[in-house]
Design an enzyme around this catalytic site. Structure first.
Site, PDB file in Angstrom:
ATOM      1  N   SER A   1      20.004 -40.746  -2.567  1.00  0.00           N
ATOM      2  CA  SER A   1      21.141 -40.378  -3.406  1.00  0.00           C
ATOM      3  C   SER A   1      21.134 -38.897  -3.767  1.00  0.00           C
ATOM      4  O   SER A   1      20.166 -38.378  -4.329  1.00  0.00           O
ATOM      5  CB  SER A   1      21.134 -41.205  -4.695  1.00  0.00           C
ATOM      6  OG  SER A   1      22.123 -40.746  -5.592  1.00  0.00           O
TER       7      SER A   1
ATOM      8  N   HIS B   1      22.908 -37.670  -6.027  1.00  0.00           N
ATOM      9  CA  HIS B   1      23.014 -37.572  -7.485  1.00  0.00           C
ATOM     10  C   HIS B   1      21.642 -37.358  -8.121  1.00  0.00           C
ATOM     11  O   HIS B   1      21.528 -36.746  -9.179  1.00  0.00           O
ATOM     12  CB  HIS B   1      23.647 -38.846  -8.062  1.00  0.00           C
ATOM     13  CG  HIS B   1      25.118 -38.939  -7.802  1.00  0.00           C
ATOM     14  ND1 HIS B   1      26.045 -38.210  -8.503  1.00  0.00           N
ATOM     15  CD2 HIS B   1      25.820 -39.681  -6.907  1.00  0.00           C
ATOM     16  CE1 HIS B   1      27.266 -38.498  -8.063  1.00  0.00           C
ATOM     17  NE2 HIS B   1      27.155 -39.379  -7.093  1.00  0.00           N
TER      18      HIS B   1
ATOM     19  N   ASP C   1      30.799 -36.468  -9.230  1.00  0.00           N
ATOM     20  CA  ASP C   1      31.969 -37.332  -9.032  1.00  0.00           C
ATOM     21  C   ASP C   1      33.043 -36.935 -10.045  1.00  0.00           C
ATOM     22  O   ASP C   1      32.744 -36.722 -11.226  1.00  0.00           O
ATOM     23  CB  ASP C   1      31.603 -38.803  -9.227  1.00  0.00           C
ATOM     24  CG  ASP C   1      30.714 -39.329  -8.114  1.00  0.00           C
ATOM     25  OD1 ASP C   1      30.653 -38.685  -7.055  1.00  0.00           O
ATOM     26  OD2 ASP C   1      30.089 -40.384  -8.310  1.00  0.00           O
TER      27      ASP C   1
ATOM     28  N   GLU D   1      35.033 -41.181   0.372  1.00  0.00           N
ATOM     29  CA  GLU D   1      34.949 -41.013  -1.076  1.00  0.00           C
ATOM     30  C   GLU D   1      35.576 -39.676  -1.479  1.00  0.00           C
ATOM     31  O   GLU D   1      34.889 -38.655  -1.576  1.00  0.00           O
ATOM     32  CB  GLU D   1      33.492 -41.074  -1.561  1.00  0.00           C
ATOM     33  CG  GLU D   1      32.835 -42.431  -1.364  1.00  0.00           C
ATOM     34  CD  GLU D   1      31.466 -42.529  -2.024  1.00  0.00           C
ATOM     35  OE1 GLU D   1      30.999 -41.507  -2.583  1.00  0.00           O
ATOM     36  OE2 GLU D   1      30.879 -43.619  -1.992  1.00  0.00           O
TER      37      GLU D   1
ATOM     38  N   HIS E   1      33.819 -37.637  -4.446  1.00  0.00           N
ATOM     39  CA  HIS E   1      32.412 -37.223  -4.417  1.00  0.00           C
ATOM     40  C   HIS E   1      32.283 -35.844  -3.773  1.00  0.00           C
ATOM     41  O   HIS E   1      32.559 -35.679  -2.589  1.00  0.00           O
ATOM     42  CB  HIS E   1      31.599 -38.260  -3.633  1.00  0.00           C
ATOM     43  CG  HIS E   1      30.134 -37.968  -3.571  1.00  0.00           C
ATOM     44  ND1 HIS E   1      29.186 -38.716  -4.221  1.00  0.00           N
ATOM     45  CD2 HIS E   1      29.432 -36.996  -2.911  1.00  0.00           C
ATOM     46  CE1 HIS E   1      27.980 -38.233  -3.973  1.00  0.00           C
ATOM     47  NE2 HIS E   1      28.112 -37.179  -3.174  1.00  0.00           N
TER      48      HIS E   1
END
Length: 349
Positions: A263, A265, A272, A320, A323
Site C-alpha cells: 500500500s 498509503h 485520496d 481509481e 487516488h
C-alpha cells in the site's frame, strides 16, 4: 512342485516358437501383453483395499463438489429459487469479470475509507480548514505556486532520473515496502498525516484548486499497518461471506484494496480525494469538477493519477480516479504527457 500360471504360459509359448520359428516375434508380443495383464491383476488383488479407498475418496470429492456448486454460483451472481434449485443465469461471466462488476457497481460502502466514516472516529476537514491550519506553510505555498507558473511548458524528456529517489519508490503487489524504509511524518491537519516532504506541494495544489473554485477534500492520506490490514481483511471477509473461497476473495479484494505491504498509503505518498458535493470514491468522481481538475493539474504539483483506466492489467488495481500519488514534478510531467503508469515509467529507469 505345482507350476504357476506364469511358468505354464511361458513353457507353452516356448514350445510354439520351437515348433514354428516364424512365430517368434508375434508370440513375444502376445506373451508381453498377457503377462502385463497378469501382473496388473496380481497388483490390484494385493492392494485392493488401498485402491478401493482411493476410488471412494475421489467419488466423495466429486459428489461434495456438486453439492457446493449452487452456493458457489450464488456467490458469483447466479440466482436460486426459494426451494434451493439453481436458476439459469442469463450469461456466463468469468471470475475477473465478476470482480470488476462488483467493484464498479457497489454503492457508497464500496470504498472502505468512506464506509469507515460511520464506523470509526475519522476526522474530516474542508479545504479551507486545512489551508488555514497550515499558516506556517503559506510562504512556501506561494513560492511553489510561482515555481509552477515558471515551470509551465518545461521539457523533462532529457531529465536524468535516479531510481533511488524516494519520490519514485515503486510499491505494488510485486514490490513490497522495504522493511528498513523510513520517512518523516508530517501533519496535514488534525489526525491526517503524510510524508512531510510532500506537504508543500500538496498544500500548494489545494490552494490552486481553491483559487479555481474547486472543492477538494482529503479523505485518506497516510495509513499505518494496522489500519491497512483491517481494511484489507474486511474486504476479504465481505467476499467470503458472498460465497467465495479465501484465495478467490483475496485476489478479488486486492483489486480494490492493497495488502498492507503493498500500500502506497503506508509510505505517506498517496492521497485520496473527493469533494463535499460528491462524497463517494468511485469511478463517478472522474466526471466531477474536482476529479477533472485533479486529472488536468495534479502533475504540476508532482502528483499523478496512480491507477488510470485501461491500465488495470499493468497496475493490478481497478480504475481509481480519486487516488493520486506524489512522484515529483519532473516524473509527474513525463508520466502524464506520455499517459503511462509508474510501473511503465520504471521500465525506462
Amino acid at each position: 512342485m505345482k507350476k504357476t500360471f506364469r511358468e505354464k504360459f511361458i513353457a507353452r509359448c516356448g514350445a510354439k516358437v520351437k515348433k514354428h520359428k516364424w512365430l517368434k516375434f508375434p508370440v513375444t508380443i502376445y506373451m508381453t501383453a498377457v503377462l502385463l495383464v497378469y501382473y496388473t491383476g496380481l497388483r490390484l488383488a494385493a492392494n485392493g483395499k488401498r485402491y478401493s479407498c482411493a476410488v471412494l475418496l475421489m467419488l466423495f470429492m466429486v459428489v461434495s463438489s456438486s453439492f457446493a456448486a449452487p452456493e458457489s454460483l450464488a456467490g458469483q451472481g447466479a440466482a436460486l429459487s426459494p426451494d434451493g434449485a439453481q436458476l439459469a443465469a442469463e450469461q456466463e461471466v468469468n471470475e475477473a469479470e465478476v470482480a470488476i462488476i462488483e467493484i464498479e457497481t457497489e454503492d457508497m460502502d464500496t470504498y472502505d475509507d468512506v464506509a469507515l466514516l460511520s464506523e470509526v472516529e475519522l476526522d474530516t476537514y474542508t479545504l479551507d480548514e486545512i489551508l488555514e491550519s497550515n499558516s506556517d506553510y503559506r510562504n512556501l505555498v506561494e513560492t511553489t505556486e510561482n515555481e509552477v507558473e515558471n515551470a509551465e511548458g518545461s521539457d523533462y524528456s532529457d531529465y536524468e532520473f535516479d531510481s533511488s529517489d524516494w519520490r519514485l519508490i515503486l510499491v505494488n503487489k510485486q514490490h513490497s515496502i522495504p522493511e528498513d524504509y523510513t520517512f518523516p511524518l508530517g501533519t496535514i491537519t488534525g489526525s491526517m498525516q503524510c510524508d512531510e516532504r510532500i506537504l508543500e506541494e500538496l498544500l500548494a495544489m489545494m490552494q490552486a484548486a481553491r483559487a479555481d473554485g474547486v472543492d477538494l477534500v482529503v479523505c485518506s492520506p497516510y495509513r499505518d499497518y494496522n489500519r491497512q490490514t483491517y481494511l484489507f481483511e474486511r474486504r476479504i471477509t465481505r467476499y467470503m461471506n458472498a460465497g467465495m473461497s479465501y484465495m478467490d476473495a483475496y485476489k478479488t479484494a486486492s483489486m480494490s484494496v492493497t495488502s498492507p505491504n503493498a500500500s502506497e498509503h503506508r509510505i505517506g505518498l498517496a492521497i485520496d480525494f473527493y469533494s463535499s458535493s460528491y462524497m463517494k470514491l468511485d469511478t463517478g468522481f472522474a466526471d466531477t469538477e474536482a476529479g477533472k481538475w485533479l486529472a488536468a493539474h495534479s502533475y504540476e504539483y508532482g502528483f499523478i493519477l496512480r491507477y488510470p483506466e485501461g491500465k488495470e492489467y499493468i497496475t493490478g488495481i481497478g480504475y481509481e480516479p480519486w487516488h493520486f500519488r506524489y512522484v515529483g514534478v519532473e516524473a509527474a510531467t513525463v508520466i502524464t504527457e506520455k499517459e503511462i503508469t509508474l510501473e511503465e515509467f520504471w521500465e525506462d529507469l
